[in-house]
Motif scaffolding. Sequence first.
Motif, PDB file in Angstrom:
ATOM      1  N   HIS A 145      20.777 -56.503  82.930  1.00 52.12           N
ATOM      2  CA  HIS A 145      20.756 -56.002  81.547  1.00 52.12           C
ATOM      3  C   HIS A 145      21.907 -55.018  81.350  1.00 52.12           C
ATOM      4  O   HIS A 145      22.144 -54.181  82.215  1.00 52.12           O
ATOM      5  N   ILE A 146      22.571 -55.143  80.227  1.00 51.10           N
ATOM      6  CA  ILE A 146      23.644 -54.191  79.881  1.00 51.10           C
ATOM      7  C   ILE A 146      23.267 -53.543  78.562  1.00 51.10           C
ATOM      8  O   ILE A 146      22.944 -54.245  77.592  1.00 51.10           O
ATOM      9  N   SER A 147      23.302 -52.207  78.524  1.00 53.35           N
ATOM     10  CA  SER A 147      23.093 -51.531  77.241  1.00 53.35           C
ATOM     11  C   SER A 147      24.423 -50.968  76.769  1.00 53.35           C
ATOM     12  O   SER A 147      25.105 -50.264  77.518  1.00 53.35           O
ATOM     13  N   LEU A 148      24.774 -51.306  75.545  1.00 49.84           N
ATOM     14  CA  LEU A 148      26.075 -50.924  74.972  1.00 49.84           C
ATOM     15  C   LEU A 148      25.844 -50.147  73.679  1.00 49.84           C
ATOM     16  O   LEU A 148      24.977 -50.523  72.879  1.00 49.84           O
ATOM     17  N   VAL A 149      26.616 -49.094  73.497  1.00 52.98           N
ATOM     18  CA  VAL A 149      26.526 -48.330  72.245  1.00 52.98           C
ATOM     19  C   VAL A 149      27.928 -48.200  71.669  1.00 52.98           C
ATOM     20  O   VAL A 149      28.869 -47.864  72.400  1.00 52.98           O
ATOM     21  N   ASN A 150      28.068 -48.485  70.380  1.00 53.80           N
ATOM     22  CA  ASN A 150      29.309 -48.181  69.674  1.00 53.80           C
ATOM     23  C   ASN A 150      28.997 -47.028  68.722  1.00 53.80           C
ATOM     24  O   ASN A 150      28.282 -47.214  67.740  1.00 53.80           O
ATOM     25  N   ILE A 151      29.525 -45.857  69.020  1.00 56.08           N
ATOM     26  CA  ILE A 151      29.180 -44.694  68.175  1.00 56.08           C
ATOM     27  C   ILE A 151      30.079 -44.581  66.943  1.00 56.08           C
ATOM     28  O   ILE A 151      29.861 -43.716  66.098  1.00 56.08           O
ATOM     29  N   HIS A 152      31.113 -45.397  66.870  1.00 54.73           N
ATOM     30  CA  HIS A 152      32.061 -45.272  65.754  1.00 54.73           C
ATOM     31  C   HIS A 152      31.316 -45.398  64.415  1.00 54.73           C
ATOM     32  O   HIS A 152      30.520 -46.317  64.233  1.00 54.73           O
ATOM     33  N   ILE A 161      22.422 -40.873  69.752  1.00 59.72           N
ATOM     34  CA  ILE A 161      22.173 -39.851  70.783  1.00 59.72           C
ATOM     35  C   ILE A 161      21.371 -40.469  71.919  1.00 59.72           C
ATOM     36  O   ILE A 161      21.697 -40.314  73.105  1.00 59.72           O
ATOM     37  N   ALA A 162      20.290 -41.186  71.538  1.00 58.33           N
ATOM     38  CA  ALA A 162      19.409 -41.746  72.567  1.00 58.33           C
ATOM     39  C   ALA A 162      20.149 -42.767  73.421  1.00 58.33           C
ATOM     40  O   ALA A 162      20.077 -42.731  74.657  1.00 58.33           O
ATOM     41  N   GLY A 163      20.886 -43.669  72.770  1.00 59.59           N
ATOM     42  CA  GLY A 163      21.572 -44.733  73.513  1.00 59.59           C
ATOM     43  C   GLY A 163      22.598 -44.177  74.486  1.00 59.59           C
ATOM     44  O   GLY A 163      22.650 -44.575  75.662  1.00 59.59           O
ATOM     45  N   THR A 164      23.432 -43.241  74.008  1.00 59.39           N
ATOM     46  CA  THR A 164      24.478 -42.702  74.892  1.00 59.39           C
ATOM     47  C   THR A 164      23.865 -41.837  75.995  1.00 59.39           C
ATOM     48  O   THR A 164      24.285 -41.900  77.147  1.00 59.39           O
ATOM     49  N   THR A 165      22.844 -41.049  75.648  1.00 62.42           N
ATOM     50  CA  THR A 165      22.242 -40.155  76.652  1.00 62.42           C
ATOM     51  C   THR A 165      21.545 -40.961  77.742  1.00 62.42           C
ATOM     52  O   THR A 165      21.689 -40.664  78.943  1.00 62.42           O
ATOM     53  N   LEU A 166      20.814 -41.987  77.342  1.00 64.70           N
ATOM     54  CA  LEU A 166      20.118 -42.788  78.354  1.00 64.70           C
ATOM     55  C   LEU A 166      21.117 -43.537  79.235  1.00 64.70           C
ATOM     56  O   LEU A 166      20.889 -43.699  80.446  1.00 64.70           O
TER      57      LEU A 166
END
Length: 512
Positions: free
Chosen positions: A434-441, A343-348
Motif C-alpha cells: 500500500h502506498i499513501s500519497l498526499v498532494n498538499i498543493h 495534516i493527517a495524511g502528511t503526519t501519518l
Amino acid sequence: MKNLLLLFIILFVSNVGNAQNEVTLNVDLAEHQISRHIYGHFSEHLGRCIYGGFYVGEDNKLIPHQKGMRTDVVQALKKLQIPNLRWPGGCFADTYHWKDGIGPKEKRPTIVNTWWGGITEDNSFGTHEFLELCKQLDTAPFISGNVGSGTVQELADWIQYTNASHESPMTKLRIENGQKEPWNVKYWGLGNEAWGCGGNMRAEYYADLYRQYATYLTAAAKGSDIYRIAAGGHSAYVEWTEVLMKNIPLKLMDGISLHHYSVLDWSEKGPSTEFTEAQYFKTMQKAMAMEDHIIAHSIIMDKYDPEKKVGLIVDEWGGWYEVEPETNPGFLFQQNTMRDAMIAGTTLNTFNNHCERVKMANLAQTINVLQAVILTDKEKMLLTPTYHVLDLYKVHQDAKLIPIHVKSGDYQLGDKTLKAISASASINEDGQVHISLVNIHASAAQEVRISVRGIEINTVSGRILTADKVQAHNTFKSPNTVQISNFDKAKLDGDELVVQLPAFSVVVLALK
Ligand code: AHR
C-alpha cells in the motif's frame, strides 16, 4: 534515423518535464514494523469529548447506547480499528483522582474541570466506564496517571485496582464494584506536560519524580505486562528530552512522549473553516515540521538508547484553531476541513516513515475537540475528513514499512516553499503493498511517477479523499460533502506507476 533520434529526444525531454515528482519504493528493504499504535486516539475530559461524545449515560432514552456508550460512535471507531485510547487527559489527568470515579454513581463526589471551561463534572464516567468503552471498541486502554497533584500511592493503587489478580485491598474493592477479573492495562503515562499544566516543573525535578513514580508503579504492577511513558517535551523542546534520557534509567522507562500541534500562532489561531491560503500554507508548515521535531528528539534518544528500546510516543498531535463561534472557548470545539485531512495524511506518513522510533501516537482528540474524527450534536453524528484519512490509512497498521525515496516538486507561496508530495508505503503479511500519497498543493494537480523495486506489479487500485475546495467540510445538514471515492488515475506504464493527484488530495493505492 534522424527522425527517430528526434522522437527520442522529445520523449526524453517531455518525460523529464513531467517527472518533477518521483517516488521509489524499495520493497526488498522492508524491515521495520509500523506499530498499529501509531493510529491511536486521545479522549480527555474536555468539552464534549467524553460527556455527550462517547458517553451519554446509562439512562439515556434519546440516543442509542450500550451501557451509556453511544452505539453510533463505537461502531464508527471500530471501523477505524483504533488500536488504543488515551484517557483521562491531557491537562485534566494531573487533576484527576481516580477513586472519586468508582463505586455507586450517586455517591461519587463531583470534580471541577479547572483546565477546560471550569464546569463541574459528576464523575459518572470513571475507570470502569473507560475500560468498558475500550472493551466495546476492542482497543487497548492507555491511562495517564496524575503526577502533578496526585500521590505515588494513588497511582500504585490505581494499577493494583486495574491489574492485580492476587488478594489485595484494591482487588477487593474492584470486585465489590462489580469487576472480578483484572483488566490488565498495559499503557501508563506518568503525568502530562510536566513542563506546563502538569506542574510547571523543571526537567531535572520531573526526572527524579518520574523515577520515584515509576518505581512504585512497576512494583505494584508485578505480574502484569506494562509500558511506562514519561511526560516528554513538545515540538522543538529537545532540552527536556535530553535531561530525561540522561537521568532516567532505561529499565524504568519504555516510552517518552512528544506533543506537537499545528497551530498558526498561540495568540491568533485563525478560523477552522474560513481560512486564507496563507493560513493554510502556514498550518502545513507547522504540520510538516513534525518530521524535523521527530528527527531532533530521535537524535538525542539515539545517544542514550542506540538500540531504540524507548519509544517516541507522540501522544498529542493535530490542528488547533479558534473555537466555533458561540461555543464555550474552554471546550475547544472546532470544525474539520480538507486542511485537516492534509495534516493527517502528511503526519501519518511521517510517523510511518519513522516507525523505528515512533511506537505510538494519539490524535487530539477523538470527538468534538480539536482535530476530531467525529462530531456530534445531540443524537446526530458526522465523520470528519480526518476520519476518512484514518480509514484510508488503516491498511498500514502492523504492516512492514517499505523504505521510500521521494523527490517532490514545490508548493510555493510568496517566498516560502514546501514539498508538495508526501508519501509512505508498507507491505502486509499477505504481500500486499500500500502506498499513501498526499498532494498538499492548494491549486495544482501533481503527476507522480512511482518505481517499485523488489516485486512485480500487475494491478493497481486506489481510493481518494478530495473535495472542491480546501475549506470543504462535513456538516450535520450535509454530512457527506467530503467522503472517500474510488480512484482510477493510477496507471501502469512499463515498470512504473503514473499517478495523477488532484490538488489537496489523499490517495491510498493497493498494488498486487
Ligand atoms: O489536547 C488539549 C490539551 O493540549 C491537553 O490537555 C494538553 O496536554 C495540551 O496542552
